[in-house]
Design a protein around this motif. Structure first.
Motif, mmCIF file in Angstrom:
data_model
loop_
_atom_site.group_PDB
_atom_site.id
_atom_site.type_symbol
_atom_site.label_atom_id
_atom_site.label_comp_id
_atom_site.label_asym_id
_atom_site.label_seq_id
_atom_site.Cartn_x
_atom_site.Cartn_y
_atom_site.Cartn_z
ATOM 1 N N THR A 87 -78.239 0.902 -16.212
ATOM 2 C CA THR A 87 -78.445 -0.541 -16.391
ATOM 3 C C THR A 87 -78.776 -0.763 -17.857
ATOM 4 O O THR A 87 -79.881 -0.473 -18.316
ATOM 5 N N ALA A 88 -77.798 -1.256 -18.606
ATOM 6 C CA ALA A 88 -77.919 -1.329 -20.067
ATOM 7 C C ALA A 88 -79.088 -2.188 -20.518
ATOM 8 O O ALA A 88 -79.719 -1.914 -21.552
ATOM 9 N N SER A 89 -79.423 -3.229 -19.759
ATOM 10 C CA SER A 89 -80.506 -4.124 -20.168
ATOM 11 C C SER A 89 -81.839 -3.382 -20.247
ATOM 12 O O SER A 89 -82.689 -3.711 -21.080
ATOM 13 N N LYS A 90 -82.005 -2.372 -19.410
ATOM 14 C CA LYS A 90 -83.248 -1.616 -19.443
ATOM 15 C C LYS A 90 -83.336 -0.775 -20.709
ATOM 16 O O LYS A 90 -84.419 -0.617 -21.299
ATOM 17 N N TRP A 142 -86.156 -1.022 -23.641
ATOM 18 C CA TRP A 142 -86.857 0.152 -24.168
ATOM 19 C C TRP A 142 -86.801 0.163 -25.693
ATOM 20 O O TRP A 142 -87.809 0.414 -26.357
ATOM 21 N N VAL A 143 -85.629 -0.115 -26.258
ATOM 22 C CA VAL A 143 -85.470 -0.127 -27.712
ATOM 23 C C VAL A 143 -86.335 -1.212 -28.344
ATOM 24 O O VAL A 143 -86.959 -1.010 -29.389
ATOM 25 N N ASN A 144 -86.411 -2.367 -27.702
ATOM 26 C CA ASN A 144 -87.249 -3.448 -28.227
ATOM 27 C C ASN A 144 -88.719 -3.045 -28.254
ATOM 28 O O ASN A 144 -89.485 -3.478 -29.122
ATOM 29 N N GLU A 145 -89.096 -2.193 -27.324
ATOM 30 C CA GLU A 145 -90.490 -1.755 -27.236
ATOM 31 C C GLU A 145 -90.789 -0.563 -28.141
ATOM 32 O O GLU A 145 -91.863 -0.480 -28.745
ATOM 33 N N HIS A 146 -89.831 0.369 -28.246
ATOM 34 C CA HIS A 146 -90.112 1.641 -28.906
ATOM 35 C C HIS A 146 -89.307 1.905 -30.182
ATOM 36 O O HIS A 146 -89.587 2.865 -30.899
ATOM 37 N N GLY A 147 -88.278 1.127 -30.436
ATOM 38 C CA GLY A 147 -87.388 1.435 -31.552
ATOM 39 C C GLY A 147 -86.258 2.329 -31.086
ATOM 40 O O GLY A 147 -85.909 2.345 -29.915
ATOM 41 N N GLY A 148 -85.656 3.073 -32.000
ATOM 42 C CA GLY A 148 -84.528 3.910 -31.621
ATOM 43 C C GLY A 148 -83.277 3.085 -31.424
ATOM 44 O O GLY A 148 -83.146 1.976 -31.953
ATOM 45 N N SER A 149 -82.363 3.606 -30.610
ATOM 46 C CA SER A 149 -81.095 2.901 -30.409
ATOM 47 C C SER A 149 -80.584 3.125 -28.993
ATOM 48 O O SER A 149 -80.757 4.196 -28.416
ATOM 49 N N ALA A 150 -79.951 2.098 -28.429
ATOM 50 C CA ALA A 150 -79.349 2.173 -27.098
ATOM 51 C C ALA A 150 -77.843 2.338 -27.244
ATOM 52 O O ALA A 150 -77.236 1.793 -28.174
ATOM 53 N N HIS A 151 -77.232 3.060 -26.315
ATOM 54 C CA HIS A 151 -75.809 3.376 -26.414
ATOM 55 C C HIS A 151 -75.108 3.127 -25.074
ATOM 56 O O HIS A 151 -75.714 3.262 -24.013
#
Length: 293
Positions: free
Chosen positions: A36-39, A43-52
């Motif tokens: 589920t991409a929204s999750k 997570w990225v909004n909370e912790h940084g990093g990047s979603a793929h």
């Protein structure tokens, strides 16, 4: 093996979400994927990093890839599937699977990783959502000692104990022992509380006394209050426990190991599912006994 500075975490469920968070907070560049991409975006909004968008994309350039998904089929999909991590992992990187899965799958992944000169550790965890959030998981590992020692400092970021149990699949076999023991403990606790209730005893007072003796356990300490209150909307779901016990019972038949209590408790969990408790915590075995009255 590559110095670990960039990690990919595949699967941001109730366990994976906080586990990946510990890595990001410790300064590791963290790339995430979730079905589920929204999750993943949350997570990225909370912790940084990047979603793929795919596991393959998340694993690109990662020194260490960690997986925490549902079952054998889910693991295959995100590792050797058409968009799995092994299509982009580079020689010298390491794959760690935290999913509770079969020993056969661990051996299958170990062989696939060796073909690509990628390290592999099967590393199921115990401690539940609370352990993941508090960085206090117990991690049981199988694989080569060199690979284990290489990833140990990273796994230790969300664990209180990380142990190498043997070669590939030893972690999964140890987790089976863990689930076998838990099944009996939870049923015993459920029966004890049920007996105390039927006898007219103060259940909390009973627990306060016996928890200090030989009957004490993690389950008693952490689950008795919600069991007494008949609250089960938390913790490790019955559906997942039945998945785990099926793995245990299947492996036991191969080993000619006799697990009569585990088989019986598995059927008790089937009863809980039938009364609508598939998402309830495993301590809901007490609910089954109360419903039988």
């Amino acid at each position: 093996m590559r110095t670990i500075s960039t990690v990919a975490f595949i699967g941001l469920g109730v366990m994976g979400y906080p586990m990946a968070g510990h890595l990001a907070r410790q300064g590791l560049t963290t790339r995430v994927y979730n079905r589920t991409a929204s999750k993943a975006e949350t997570w990225v909004n909370e912790h940084g990093g990047s979603a793929h968008p795919t596991p393959q994309e998340a694993a690109k350039g990662a020194d260490l890839v960690l997986i925490c998904v549902g079952n054998d089929d889910d693991v295959r999909e995100v590792t050797t599937g058409s968009e799995g991590v092994l299509h982009s992992m580079e020689s010298g990187s390491v794959l760690v699977d935290h999913t509770t899965a079969s020993a056969d799958l661990a051996l299958e992944l170990d062989a696939a990783c060796r073909q690509q000169e990628v390290g592999f550790i099967d590393a199921p965890v115990s401690g539940g959502q609370q352990g993941a959030e508090n960085g206090a998981l117990t991690i049981m590992c199988g694989g080569d000692k060199a690979h284990f020692e290489h990833v140990y400092p990273v796994l230790d970021l969300y664990a209180r104990a990380v142990s190498l149990m043997g070669t590939a699949s030893s972690g999964q076999l140890t987790k089976m022992v863990n689930q076998i023991c838990i099944a009996g403990l939870v049923q015993g606790l459920a029966e004890g509380l049920h007996f105390a209730e039927q006898a007219g005893l103060d259940q909390q007072q009973v627990i306060d006394v016996i928890a200090k003796g030989a009957a004490g356990s993690w389950q008693m300490e952490n689950r008795h209050k919600t069991m007494i209150a008949d609250e089960y909307a938390h913790g490790f779901a019955v559906n997942w426990m039945r998945k785990d016990l099926d793995i245990c019972l299947t492996q036991a038949r191969r080993l000619d190991a006799t697990l009569p209590v585990t088989a019986l408790v598995d059927q008790f969990y089937a009863d809980v599912q039938r009364i609508g408790g598939g998402r309830w915590d495993t301590s809901s075995l007490l609910k089954r006994l109360r419903n039988a009255d």
